[in-house]
Design a protein around this motif. Structure first.
Motif, PDB file in Angstrom:
ATOM      1  N   VAL A   1     -86.697   2.420  15.084  1.00  0.00           N
ATOM      2  CA  VAL A   1     -86.332   1.002  15.162  1.00  0.00           C
ATOM      3  C   VAL A   1     -85.694   0.616  13.832  1.00  0.00           C
ATOM      4  CG1 VAL A   1     -87.077  -1.340  15.689  1.00  0.00           C
ATOM      5  CG2 VAL A   1     -88.301   0.615  16.687  1.00  0.00           C
TER       6      VAL A   1
ATOM      7  N   GLY B   1     -82.393   4.059   8.913  1.00  0.00           N
ATOM      8  CA  GLY B   1     -82.393   4.498  10.311  1.00  0.00           C
ATOM      9  C   GLY B   1     -81.292   5.511  10.589  1.00  0.00           C
TER      10      GLY B   1
ATOM     11  N   ILE C   1     -82.574   4.960  19.362  1.00  0.00           N
ATOM     12  CA  ILE C   1     -82.597   4.119  18.166  1.00  0.00           C
ATOM     13  C   ILE C   1     -82.273   2.687  18.587  1.00  0.00           C
ATOM     14  CG2 ILE C   1     -80.213   4.824  17.574  1.00  0.00           C
ATOM     15  CD1 ILE C   1     -81.102   4.404  14.565  1.00  0.00           C
ATOM     16  N   PHE C   2     -82.992   1.737  18.007  1.00  0.00           N
ATOM     17  CA  PHE C   2     -82.892   0.330  18.407  1.00  0.00           C
ATOM     18  C   PHE C   2     -82.555  -0.547  17.212  1.00  0.00           C
ATOM     19  CE2 PHE C   2     -85.984   2.496  21.024  1.00  0.00           C
ATOM     20  CZ  PHE C   2     -85.580   2.170  22.308  1.00  0.00           C
ATOM     21  N   ASP C   3     -81.888  -1.670  17.485  1.00  0.00           N
ATOM     22  CA  ASP C   3     -81.696  -2.669  16.438  1.00  0.00           C
ATOM     23  C   ASP C   3     -81.617  -4.048  17.077  1.00  0.00           C
ATOM     24  OD1 ASP C   3     -80.759  -2.220  13.247  1.00  0.00           O
ATOM     25  OD2 ASP C   3     -80.444  -4.222  14.090  1.00  0.00           O
TER      26      ASP C   3
ATOM     27  N   VAL D   1     -83.185  -4.071  20.830  1.00  0.00           N
ATOM     28  CA  VAL D   1     -84.614  -3.885  20.625  1.00  0.00           C
ATOM     29  C   VAL D   1     -85.414  -4.349  21.845  1.00  0.00           C
ATOM     30  CG1 VAL D   1     -85.123  -6.072  19.450  1.00  0.00           C
ATOM     31  CG2 VAL D   1     -86.313  -3.974  18.729  1.00  0.00           C
TER      32      VAL D   1
ATOM     33  N   LEU E   1     -86.871  -1.655  23.973  1.00  0.00           N
ATOM     34  CA  LEU E   1     -87.849  -0.753  23.358  1.00  0.00           C
ATOM     35  C   LEU E   1     -88.947  -0.298  24.321  1.00  0.00           C
ATOM     36  CD1 LEU E   1     -88.872   0.517  20.664  1.00  0.00           C
ATOM     37  CD2 LEU E   1     -90.113  -1.593  20.248  1.00  0.00           C
TER      38      LEU E   1
ATOM     39  N   GLY F   1     -93.150   6.319  16.681  1.00  0.00           N
ATOM     40  CA  GLY F   1     -92.138   5.336  16.336  1.00  0.00           C
ATOM     41  C   GLY F   1     -91.876   5.355  14.837  1.00  0.00           C
TER      42      GLY F   1
ATOM     43  N   ILE G   1     -90.317   3.229  11.810  1.00  0.00           N
ATOM     44  CA  ILE G   1     -89.937   1.852  11.499  1.00  0.00           C
ATOM     45  C   ILE G   1     -89.029   1.830  10.276  1.00  0.00           C
ATOM     46  CG2 ILE G   1     -90.772  -0.433  10.840  1.00  0.00           C
ATOM     47  CD1 ILE G   1     -93.274   0.057  12.428  1.00  0.00           C
TER      48      ILE G   1
ATOM     49  N   VAL H   1     -86.978  -1.052   9.418  1.00  0.00           N
ATOM     50  CA  VAL H   1     -86.488  -2.438   9.417  1.00  0.00           C
ATOM     51  C   VAL H   1     -86.964  -3.115   8.126  1.00  0.00           C
ATOM     52  CG1 VAL H   1     -86.572  -2.556  11.951  1.00  0.00           C
ATOM     53  CG2 VAL H   1     -88.557  -3.323  10.614  1.00  0.00           C
TER      54      VAL H   1
ATOM     55  N   VAL I   1     -92.437  -5.205  14.768  1.00  0.00           N
ATOM     56  CA  VAL I   1     -91.944  -3.958  15.362  1.00  0.00           C
ATOM     57  C   VAL I   1     -93.118  -3.006  15.639  1.00  0.00           C
ATOM     58  CG1 VAL I   1     -90.613  -1.854  14.865  1.00  0.00           C
ATOM     59  CG2 VAL I   1     -89.607  -4.105  14.426  1.00  0.00           C
TER      60      VAL I   1
ATOM     61  N   LEU J   1     -94.129  -1.489  19.213  1.00  0.00           N
ATOM     62  CA  LEU J   1     -94.252  -0.041  19.441  1.00  0.00           C
ATOM     63  C   LEU J   1     -95.622   0.288  20.043  1.00  0.00           C
ATOM     64  CD1 LEU J   1     -92.614   1.307  16.145  1.00  0.00           C
ATOM     65  CD2 LEU J   1     -91.820   1.824  18.472  1.00  0.00           C
TER      66      LEU J   1
END
Lengths: 230, 230
Positions: free
Chosen positions: A90, A96, A115-117, A135, A138, A150, A152, A154, A162, A166
């Motif tokens: 994330v 990331g 991968i998330f944002d 995100v 997720l 996960g 992290i 961020v 987050v 998760l």
């Protein structure tokens, strides 16, 4: 083997280092090694090597040493890397992106599946052949992919939210790169990575060598110590 | 205080964590803390906290505790972060870029004054307001800026050559992100960062909780251990 043995973290860390060294030797065609040889390259005594391994059972033979391949198999099983792990990241910022492209993770058995944002300008971009997802996806992606880890990456202020997301999605372990102390459920494992701690250790080692005013123990030799020597 | 005290690495690492906690408390307006309170947030016993600090002298007062500001000053001096450090990064790939943008380094007293790469397509690009310079400039820039720390963020096969170049230029400490074991001169400090080791520790912790076949000690509780407990 201690009856109710609690295994020290430095031992666990050294298991990873033993495993790397043994794999290198096997690739080089070596099939036998003793605790002195294994300790030497890692700046540990042979007694330390034997003590670390003794937590997990009986390995090797006195006067003969260890079968390299057998010990690799045992260490992989002990560390839980005899099977692959799926992970999600994330945060698609610099950290990331670096993690996504960090080939060593895959080689060591960790597959980053997504991968998330939260930033819409990053969603849809591609990093190392993977598309950044919003995100909001997720929970669905973690469940579908059965990801158990996960990562992290961020900013500190979003990190706890987050982590909560998760855990809600069913992740069992979190590797945290955010500069924040996170609260996790009892059944969730967490390891935090703070690179400024590594730099402070380096600064301390340099100060020791220098005998700077900042150092009260110019002769202490802490920098030559293995992880948990005393 | 041990006569010829060798300071264990985990102690040094914990000093960084104590420092962070104390700074947070001072910001929050707290001016006094005892070893039990300080240990509690870091999951350590009060005896461990006192033992760690005793390596470096006498701090605090029995029954009263520590003066937060005094202890912060002492820890900064011990760690060598009571002054700022200049550092250079070699390698402007994802890891180098992430490090360059990692605000926490500057906040912790480390100023990255330059970043280098051997790839002509990266030279001249800007990362976090710093222009990537050709690696040929390394020696001149390190000497001119009096940088004492080098961060290596290049592929494994180039890492030793970069370490040699950094040492030739007069760097006294190396933080190595490359997946390679580096040989450095006796008077140079080195700390290696391997993120896959952190992930393996996480995998091990998850396996313990799960009681997976991969785990021989589902009850060992290693994951709740402080760094060097035994």
């Amino acid at each position: 083997m201690p009856a109710r043995g609690k295994i020290p973290r430095p031992t666990i860390k050294r298991l990873s280092l033993y495993l790397r060294e043994l794999e290198g030797r096997l690739t080089g065609g070596e099939h036998r090694i003793n605790s002195r040889q294994l300790g030497k390259v890692l700046d540990l005594t042979d007694a330390q090597v034997r003590k670390d391994l003794a937590y997990f059972g009986q390995f090797g033979h006195p006067g003969i040493g260890y079968d390299v391949e057998e010990l690799i198999t045992a260490l992989r099983r002990i560390l839980g890397v005899d099977h692959r792990w799926r992970a999600v990241i994330v945060g698609a910022g610099n950290i990331g992106r670096a993690l996504m492209s960090y080939g060593r993770l895959r080689r060591r058995g960790f597959d980053v599946v997504a991968i998330f944002d939260a930033d819409p300008t990053l969603v849809g971009t591609r990093i190392a052949e993977t598309t950044v997802q919003p995100v909001e996806q997720l929970a669905a992606v973690v469940r579908r992919s059965d990801a158990r880890i996960g990562l992290i990456a961020v900013p500190a202020e979003s990190a706890q939210a987050v982590a909560d997301a998760l855990m809600d999605a069913g992740v069992q372990g979190i590797l945290n790169f955010a500069p924040a102390r996170l609260t996790v459920a009892k059944d969730v494992a967490i390891v935090s990575v703070d690179l400024s701690v590594s730099l402070e250790q380096l600064a301390f080692s340099i100060s020791l060598r220098d005998g700077l005013p900042g150092s009260t123990r110019a002769d202490a030799g802490a920098d030559t110590e293995p992880d948990d020597a005393r």
